[in-house]
Design an enzyme around this catalytic site. Structure first.
Site, PDB file in Angstrom:
ATOM      1  CB  CYS A 330      28.559  17.965  28.668  1.00 34.79           C
ATOM      2  SG  CYS A 330      28.374  16.917  30.274  1.00 34.79           S
ATOM      3  NE  ARG A 425      29.432  20.060  38.300  1.00 37.85           N
ATOM      4  CZ  ARG A 425      28.862  19.141  38.839  1.00 37.85           C
ATOM      5  NH1 ARG A 425      27.977  19.360  39.915  1.00 37.85           N
ATOM      6  NH2 ARG A 425      28.805  18.001  38.241  1.00 37.85           N
TER       7      ARG A 425
END
Ligand code: XMP
Length: 511
Positions: A330, A425
């Protein structure tokens, strides 16, 4: 100058796994005695508090099967067509369930050639077929040894065992434990490999095969406790994205249609997975799903605050995913400057979850078994991506680089994954990806790490050790007994092997 001239000095502190350690407590619990059972919702009970991430380099049917066999749960990702996702879920739900409820059948008037075509078309691995007439009444059993090219032109009714030669039981004879009933039958009837189930009118209702029953009995002997539904099928989850129409409104019909197909295959949990769950769009999706599918377990996220948990719980979610930016691939915190270190986020969310009576999943940032223990002092289960991406059950091919073997692992917010479908998303439309849209994940490689069973046994072993040190006989006690100490940088250095030359990289729990 006084302190207020500087940036406010009393900002709350954000802590993550390596910032704390757990204090040892008096214990009467041996690690092997610790129970890892948990209930995530009315219909989901697991024997391992680990869920595999809904990422396109982590969970498809093979991973979901492997996770459920270990007692956990896999969430099939949605970077594939809706039809393909339904097929993936069906593969998990149809995997060795003891009683096969919709077996492939042959008809008396067909030829062996027709049956061979079915074998080819459906890619089935077996050759023995129940034979039924037009009213689904059982008329015989076609043995595998005649389903061969050389008999292609023969009719099924010439080659089958007739009804009186076929072993059957009625539905009512199956009893409470189908596997035990079938196991007993196969022990009493040496050489018989199929037991057919019929109703009072002799219509075919299912079949047991010896090989499935042997595998299930083997699991029981090896102490494996797969996560199953009330029909003895493996549990399976799937993620969806909030599909929108051109005008930006939720495409309700399409979402309901797709989820109905997933539920029709036996889906146990549906995840509305986004980077920002505390948002109007996710709330709207969860409300829609809750009203259309009152019994379905709904997972939603991700959030990092008590308010976020309350919002999704009020919308109807049963399980809420916590984590923004802790994941190994991430970059949300770097790109957007947003996110709260994971342990602090879990602390805030766990209080709200308790008050609301919902469960939370610690999603992301788990890199070793000690992190699982720490996460489970606050969360009900952990969600892992990177730790499982190197397993043979993860999707993707194995790459060899300088003699070492790797698998691809990428963030669902990486450019490549967003182009493959996960843009929504992260709040983007696929058509916008050619414009300047910041990716929030990277593409990476994971060294091959063996099977899910091997990885999970390491994690579960570490978890049990942690529970032993805390005197926790089960996961509730782990939460109750947890006391944290803040670790200094010197304390962190002390926690890893130091002042030695490491010859074997595995960490031992002793010392
Ligand atoms: P681990 O640490 O287990 O984390 O590899 C997996 C979790 O990371 C989240 N995820 C992302 N977060 N950008 C993000 O900020 C991304 O591209 C991304 N892809 C996945 C997700 O919650 C997953 O379960």
């Amino acid at each position: 100058l006084n302190a207020d001239d500087f940036f406010p000095s009393m900002l709350p502190t954000g802590l993550t796994f390596d910032d704390v350690s757990l204090a040892t407590r008096y214990s009467e619990v041996l690690p092997r005695q610790a129970s890892l059972n948990l209930t995530l919702s009315k219909r989901i009970s697991l024997h391992l508090p680990i869920v595999s991430s809904d990422m396109d380099t982590v969970t498809e049917s093979n991973m979901a099967i492997a996770m459920a066999l270990q007692g956990g749960l896999g969430i099939v990702h949605y970077n594939m067509s809706e039809k393909q996702q339904v097929r993936e879920v069906a593969r998990v739900k149809n995997y060795v369930n003891g009683l096969i409820q919709d077996p492939f059948v042959a008809h008396p008037e067909q030829t062996i050639g027709d049956v061979l075509e079915l074998v080819e078309r459906k890619n089935v691995k077996f050759r023995t077929f129940p034979v039924v007439d037009q009213d689904e009444k059982l008329v015989g059993l076609l043995p595998g040894r005649v389903v061969k090219e050389r008999y292609r032109s023969h009719r099924v009714e010439e080659a089958m065992h007739v009804r009186s030669q076929v072993h059957t039981i009625t539905e009512s004879e199956i009893g409470e434990n189908p596997v035990e009933t079938a196991d007993q039958f196969f022990s009493d009837h040496l050489g018989i490999h199929k037991l057919l189930v019929v109703d009072q009118e002799d219509r075919l209702k299912g079949l047991f095969t010896l090989s499935d029953i042997e595998r299930i009995s083997e699991e029981a002997r090896s102490n494996l406790r797969p996560a199953r539904d009330d029909r003895f099928r493996l549990l399976c989850g799937a993620a969806i994205s909030a599909v929108r129409k051109a005008d930006g409104s939720l495409d309700r019909d399409r979402i309901i249609g797709h989820v109905s197909n997933l539920v029709g295959e036996g889906l146990d949990a549906l995840a509305v997975s986004t980077a920002h769950g505390f948002s109007a769009g996710v709330g709207e999706s969860v409300r829609l799903l809750r009203s259309e599918f009152p019994d379905l377990t709904i997972i939603a996220g991700n959030v990092t605050s008590g308010d976020g948990v309350e919002y999704l719980a009020d919308a109807g979610a049963d399980i809420i995913k916590v984590g923004q930016g802790p994941g190994s691939i991430c970059t949300t915190r770097q790109i957007a400057g947003v996110g709260i270190p994971q342990l602090t986020a879990l602390y805030a969310c766990s209080k709200a979850a308790k008050a609301k009576g919902v469960r939370i999943l610690a999603d992301g940032g788990i890199s070793k078994s000690g992190d699982v223990v720490k996460a489970l002092t606050l969360a009900d289960a952990v969600m892992c991506g990177g730790l499982l991406a190197g397993c043979k059950e993860a999707p993707g091919t194995i790459l060899e680089i300088k003699g070492k073997l790797y698998k691809q692992y990428r963030g669902m917010g990486s450019e490549a994954a967003m182009k493959a479908g996960s843009a929504a998303r992260y709040g983007h439309a696929v058509k916008d990806l050619n414009r300047k849209v910041a990716s929030e994940g990277i593409e990476a490689l994971k060294e091959i790490s063996g099977s899910v069973e091997e990885v999970i046994s390491g994690l579960a072993g570490g978890l049990r050790s942690g529970m032993g040190y805390l005197g926790a006989k089960d996961l509730d006690a782990l939460k109750e007994n947890a006391l944290y100490v803040r670790v200094s940088p010197a304390g962190q250095r002390e926690a890893s092997p130091h002042d030695v030359i490491v010859v074997k990289a595995e960490t031992s729990e002793e010392g």
